[in-house]
Design a protein around this motif. Structure first.
Motif, PDB file in Angstrom:
ATOM      1  N   PHE A 222     -47.557  18.536 -27.663  1.00 56.05           N
ATOM      2  CA  PHE A 222     -48.166  19.754 -28.194  1.00 56.05           C
ATOM      3  C   PHE A 222     -48.336  19.664 -29.708  1.00 56.05           C
ATOM      4  O   PHE A 222     -49.353  20.102 -30.262  1.00 56.05           O
ATOM      5  CB  PHE A 222     -47.306  20.974 -27.842  1.00 56.05           C
ATOM      6  N   ARG A 223     -47.359  19.091 -30.377  1.00 55.87           N
ATOM      7  CA  ARG A 223     -47.436  18.999 -31.835  1.00 55.87           C
ATOM      8  C   ARG A 223     -48.538  18.038 -32.271  1.00 55.87           C
ATOM      9  O   ARG A 223     -49.235  18.277 -33.266  1.00 55.87           O
ATOM     10  CB  ARG A 223     -46.095  18.549 -32.411  1.00 55.87           C
ATOM     11  N   VAL A 224     -48.711  16.939 -31.523  1.00 52.56           N
ATOM     12  CA  VAL A 224     -49.789  15.999 -31.848  1.00 52.56           C
ATOM     13  C   VAL A 224     -51.138  16.675 -31.682  1.00 52.56           C
ATOM     14  O   VAL A 224     -52.042  16.526 -32.525  1.00 52.56           O
ATOM     15  CB  VAL A 224     -49.687  14.746 -30.951  1.00 52.56           C
ATOM     16  N   LEU A 225     -51.320  17.440 -30.609  1.00 55.34           N
ATOM     17  CA  LEU A 225     -52.573  18.164 -30.413  1.00 55.34           C
ATOM     18  C   LEU A 225     -52.811  19.170 -31.528  1.00 55.34           C
ATOM     19  O   LEU A 225     -53.940  19.323 -32.015  1.00 55.34           O
ATOM     20  CB  LEU A 225     -52.553  18.881 -29.052  1.00 55.34           C
ATOM     21  N   ALA A 226     -51.753  19.862 -31.940  1.00 52.43           N
ATOM     22  CA  ALA A 226     -51.893  20.852 -33.012  1.00 52.43           C
ATOM     23  C   ALA A 226     -52.262  20.199 -34.335  1.00 52.43           C
ATOM     24  O   ALA A 226     -53.038  20.763 -35.129  1.00 52.43           O
ATOM     25  CB  ALA A 226     -50.598  21.650 -33.157  1.00 52.43           C
ATOM     26  N   GLU A 227     -51.733  19.013 -34.594  1.00 49.68           N
ATOM     27  CA  GLU A 227     -52.065  18.325 -35.838  1.00 49.68           C
ATOM     28  C   GLU A 227     -53.499  17.809 -35.826  1.00 49.68           C
ATOM     29  O   GLU A 227     -54.156  17.770 -36.868  1.00 49.68           O
ATOM     30  CB  GLU A 227     -51.093  17.160 -36.063  1.00 49.68           C
ATOM     31  N   GLN A 228     -53.995  17.445 -34.641  1.00 48.85           N
ATOM     32  CA  GLN A 228     -55.362  16.965 -34.541  1.00 48.85           C
ATOM     33  C   GLN A 228     -56.380  18.091 -34.688  1.00 48.85           C
ATOM     34  O   GLN A 228     -57.425  17.916 -35.307  1.00 48.85           O
ATOM     35  CB  GLN A 228     -55.573  16.248 -33.187  1.00 48.85           C
ATOM     36  N   ASN A 229     -56.083  19.249 -34.115  1.00 46.75           N
ATOM     37  CA  ASN A 229     -57.011  20.383 -34.177  1.00 46.75           C
ATOM     38  C   ASN A 229     -56.194  21.668 -34.291  1.00 46.75           C
ATOM     39  O   ASN A 229     -55.941  22.343 -33.304  1.00 46.75           O
ATOM     40  CB  ASN A 229     -57.894  20.418 -32.923  1.00 46.75           C
ATOM     41  N   PRO A 230     -55.758  22.029 -35.513  1.00 46.21           N
ATOM     42  CA  PRO A 230     -54.892  23.205 -35.676  1.00 46.21           C
ATOM     43  C   PRO A 230     -55.530  24.502 -35.213  1.00 46.21           C
ATOM     44  O   PRO A 230     -54.848  25.380 -34.673  1.00 46.21           O
ATOM     45  CB  PRO A 230     -54.615  23.226 -37.188  1.00 46.21           C
ATOM     46  N   ALA A 231     -56.831  24.658 -35.415  1.00 48.61           N
ATOM     47  CA  ALA A 231     -57.494  25.917 -35.047  1.00 48.61           C
ATOM     48  C   ALA A 231     -57.480  26.148 -33.543  1.00 48.61           C
ATOM     49  O   ALA A 231     -57.349  27.279 -33.086  1.00 48.61           O
ATOM     50  CB  ALA A 231     -58.932  25.915 -35.565  1.00 48.61           C
ATOM     51  N   ARG A 232     -57.613  25.081 -32.777  1.00 52.90           N
ATOM     52  CA  ARG A 232     -57.698  25.225 -31.318  1.00 52.90           C
ATOM     53  C   ARG A 232     -56.338  25.095 -30.637  1.00 52.90           C
ATOM     54  O   ARG A 232     -56.052  25.809 -29.669  1.00 52.90           O
ATOM     55  CB  ARG A 232     -58.652  24.172 -30.753  1.00 52.90           C
ATOM     56  N   TYR A 233     -55.514  24.177 -31.117  1.00 53.88           N
ATOM     57  CA  TYR A 233     -54.265  23.890 -30.421  1.00 53.88           C
ATOM     58  C   TYR A 233     -53.020  24.275 -31.203  1.00 53.88           C
ATOM     59  O   TYR A 233     -51.916  23.961 -30.771  1.00 53.88           O
ATOM     60  CB  TYR A 233     -54.181  22.396 -30.082  1.00 53.88           C
ATOM     61  N   GLY A 234     -53.177  24.942 -32.336  1.00 52.31           N
ATOM     62  CA  GLY A 234     -52.017  25.317 -33.126  1.00 52.31           C
ATOM     63  C   GLY A 234     -51.050  26.221 -32.379  1.00 52.31           C
ATOM     64  O   GLY A 234     -49.832  26.111 -32.538  1.00 52.31           O
ATOM     65  N   TRP A 235     -51.599  27.093 -31.531  1.00 57.29           N
ATOM     66  CA  TRP A 235     -50.742  28.021 -30.784  1.00 57.29           C
ATOM     67  C   TRP A 235     -49.851  27.284 -29.783  1.00 57.29           C
ATOM     68  O   TRP A 235     -48.764  27.743 -29.462  1.00 57.29           O
ATOM     69  CB  TRP A 235     -51.609  29.034 -30.033  1.00 57.29           C
ATOM     70  N   MET A 236     -50.294  26.114 -29.312  1.00 52.91           N
ATOM     71  CA  MET A 236     -49.491  25.358 -28.350  1.00 52.91           C
ATOM     72  C   MET A 236     -48.212  24.847 -28.996  1.00 52.91           C
ATOM     73  O   MET A 236     -47.157  24.815 -28.352  1.00 52.91           O
ATOM     74  CB  MET A 236     -50.304  24.193 -27.794  1.00 52.91           C
ATOM     75  N   SER A 237     -48.298  24.462 -30.275  1.00 52.52           N
ATOM     76  CA  SER A 237     -47.099  24.012 -30.979  1.00 52.52           C
ATOM     77  C   SER A 237     -46.161  25.169 -31.274  1.00 52.52           C
ATOM     78  O   SER A 237     -44.942  25.039 -31.174  1.00 52.52           O
ATOM     79  CB  SER A 237     -47.498  23.295 -32.276  1.00 52.52           C
ATOM     80  N   ARG A 238     -46.736  26.331 -31.636  1.00 50.38           N
ATOM     81  CA  ARG A 238     -45.899  27.500 -31.953  1.00 50.38           C
ATOM     82  C   ARG A 238     -45.182  28.030 -30.722  1.00 50.38           C
ATOM     83  O   ARG A 238     -44.054  28.513 -30.821  1.00 50.38           O
ATOM     84  CB  ARG A 238     -46.755  28.603 -32.578  1.00 50.38           C
ATOM     85  N   PHE A 239     -45.832  27.989 -29.576  1.00 52.64           N
ATOM     86  CA  PHE A 239     -45.258  28.558 -28.354  1.00 52.64           C
ATOM     87  C   PHE A 239     -44.939  27.460 -27.336  1.00 52.64           C
ATOM     88  O   PHE A 239     -45.049  27.688 -26.126  1.00 52.64           O
ATOM     89  CB  PHE A 239     -46.223  29.576 -27.743  1.00 52.64           C
ATOM     90  N   SER A 240     -44.548  26.287 -27.825  1.00 50.25           N
ATOM     91  CA  SER A 240     -44.273  25.170 -26.914  1.00 50.25           C
ATOM     92  C   SER A 240     -43.123  25.482 -25.961  1.00 50.25           C
ATOM     93  O   SER A 240     -43.175  25.124 -24.778  1.00 50.25           O
ATOM     94  CB  SER A 240     -43.968  23.908 -27.720  1.00 50.25           C
ATOM     95  N   ASN A 241     -42.093  26.156 -26.460  1.00 55.39           N
ATOM     96  CA  ASN A 241     -40.958  26.486 -25.583  1.00 55.39           C
ATOM     97  C   ASN A 241     -41.360  27.473 -24.498  1.00 55.39           C
ATOM     98  O   ASN A 241     -40.887  27.391 -23.355  1.00 55.39           O
ATOM     99  CB  ASN A 241     -39.809  27.056 -26.415  1.00 55.39           C
ATOM    100  N   GLU A 242     -42.238  28.432 -24.844  1.00 55.69           N
ATOM    101  CA  GLU A 242     -42.688  29.412 -23.857  1.00 55.69           C
ATOM    102  C   GLU A 242     -43.603  28.768 -22.811  1.00 55.69           C
ATOM    103  O   GLU A 242     -43.546  29.117 -21.635  1.00 55.69           O
ATOM    104  CB  GLU A 242     -43.409  30.575 -24.554  1.00 55.69           C
TER     105      GLU A 242
END
Length: 355
Positions: free
Chosen positions: A41-61
């Motif tokens: 999730f963090r790798v995806l968020a770093e590649q495209n923060p606008a689209r996948y940033g929420w996945m890193s923030r809510f990875s535990n959920e």
């Protein structure tokens, strides 16, 4: 399936108990999946923060939702968690009777099922949140970073009590698990974990009948001769089972790569340090002149007051107050003197010798 053949022909109630290494292996499987998924999730968020940033923030959920669907399906269909079923184990109700207990084909009894689901999914999630809260309060609230003075006064007593008590709670949690594992290793207990005993179940190997039952395909909801409401109910159950099986098969295929991902995740900080030394030497400061820095080396270049909680930036070597540099790097992602890219993980606290 060859590894199950040894106990299928002549298994007693005691022989049917999984070995210590089997229960450790199934626990290690789930503990490797979470950090690997969070890293993805963090790798995806770093590649495209606008689209996948929420996945890193809510990875535990996100992991909680996936884990809930997965464990619910396996507890219902195999009377075991995903990792327990993967290693050829099942859960049976724990009774005082010495006769071997056989789980019903429909799953565990309702009480044991709900307790197992709670202790498999919800309790680990809460433990992770408590650990994160402890680290956040320790780093920010006690240092006065990231909150206002009014919030600090309000939460001061709460954080002090929590930070004083939680290490003992954590020690008790880890100590209880270690004690159960040692007792299980020396055949002094049937439970390798306190969570298993609290769930009112114990682990056994799968039997031949269990394996044949699990090989049956899912019944299609479109062949049911029933009302629309019953069709919707059956379809929902079928869809949930299909999703869980898809996730299970995907994890089963990727299980051989989990150790590599875990190693990659654990050594990230070491690789970052190596990559940092490979970067080119930054140009001399352009916006700041050396003469503009405080003549007194004990003065913080940001607040121009005597430094408190001395903290150095590993990318440039300059020393600041911890609250000043933490907030600056968190906002600007660079060193205030050299403008060299910097993250909060590259802040190094300095501890002067006790005189």
């Amino acid at each position: 399936m060859a590894e199950f053949g040894a106990h299928l022909t002549s298994a007693t109630a005691e022989d049917d108990k999984p070995t210590y290494f089997e229960v450790l292996a199934q626990e290690g499987l789930m503990s490797a999946i979470r950090p690997a998924m969070n890293y993805a999730f963090r790798v995806l968020a770093e590649q495209n923060p606008a689209r996948y940033g929420w996945m890193s923030r809510f990875s535990n959920e996100i992991y909680l939702a996936i884990d809930l669907v997965l464990q619910q399906h396996f507890l219902t269909t195999t009377t075991a968690s995903f990792s327990e079923n993967f290693y050829g184990m099942k859960r049976v109700p724990n009774t005082c009777s010495s006769a071997p207990q056989v789980a019903s084909p429909s799953g565990l009894p309702r009480r044991e099922h709900l307790k197992s689901l709670l202790l498999l999914v919800i309790v680990p999630y809460l433990k992770i949140k408590l650990d994160a809260l402890f680290e956040r309060w320790k780093q920010e609230w006690l240092d006065g970073v990231g909150i206002s003075q009014s919030e600090r006064n309000t939460l001061k007593e709460v954080s002090r009590v929590y930070l004083a008590i939680y290490p003992y709670i954590h020690m008790g949690w880890e100590g209880a698990h270690l004690s159960y594992q040692l007792a299980y290793l020396f055949n002094k207990s049937r439970f390798h974990s306190p969570l298993i005993q609290l769930a009112g179940v114990r682990l056994q190997h799968l039997t031949r009948e269990d394996m044949l039952e699990q090989m049956k395909p899912l019944e299609s909801p479109f062949t049911q001769n029933a009302s629309i409401s019953e069709r919707v109910k059956v379809f929902s159950k079928w869809l949930l089972g299909a999703v869980a099986i898809g996730v299970s098969n995907g994890l089963s295929v990727a299980v051989f790569f989990l150790q590599f991902l875990e190693w990659w995740y654990a050594n990230e900080s070491h690789r970052s340090a190596i990559a940092l030394t490979a970067l080119p030497v930054p140009d001399p400061p352009k916006k700041f002149k050396v003469e503009s820095l405080p003549a007194d080396s004990s003065i913080c270049p940001l607040c121009f007051r005597k430094r408190t909680n001395d903290t150095a930036i590993s990318t440039s070597g300059y020393v600041f107050c911890y609250p000043c540099i933490y907030m600056y790097v968190k906002s600007h992602k660079c060193c205030p003197i050299t403008r060299y890219p910097t993250e909060t993980e590259q802040l190094v606290k300095l501890y002067p010798p006790i005189s």
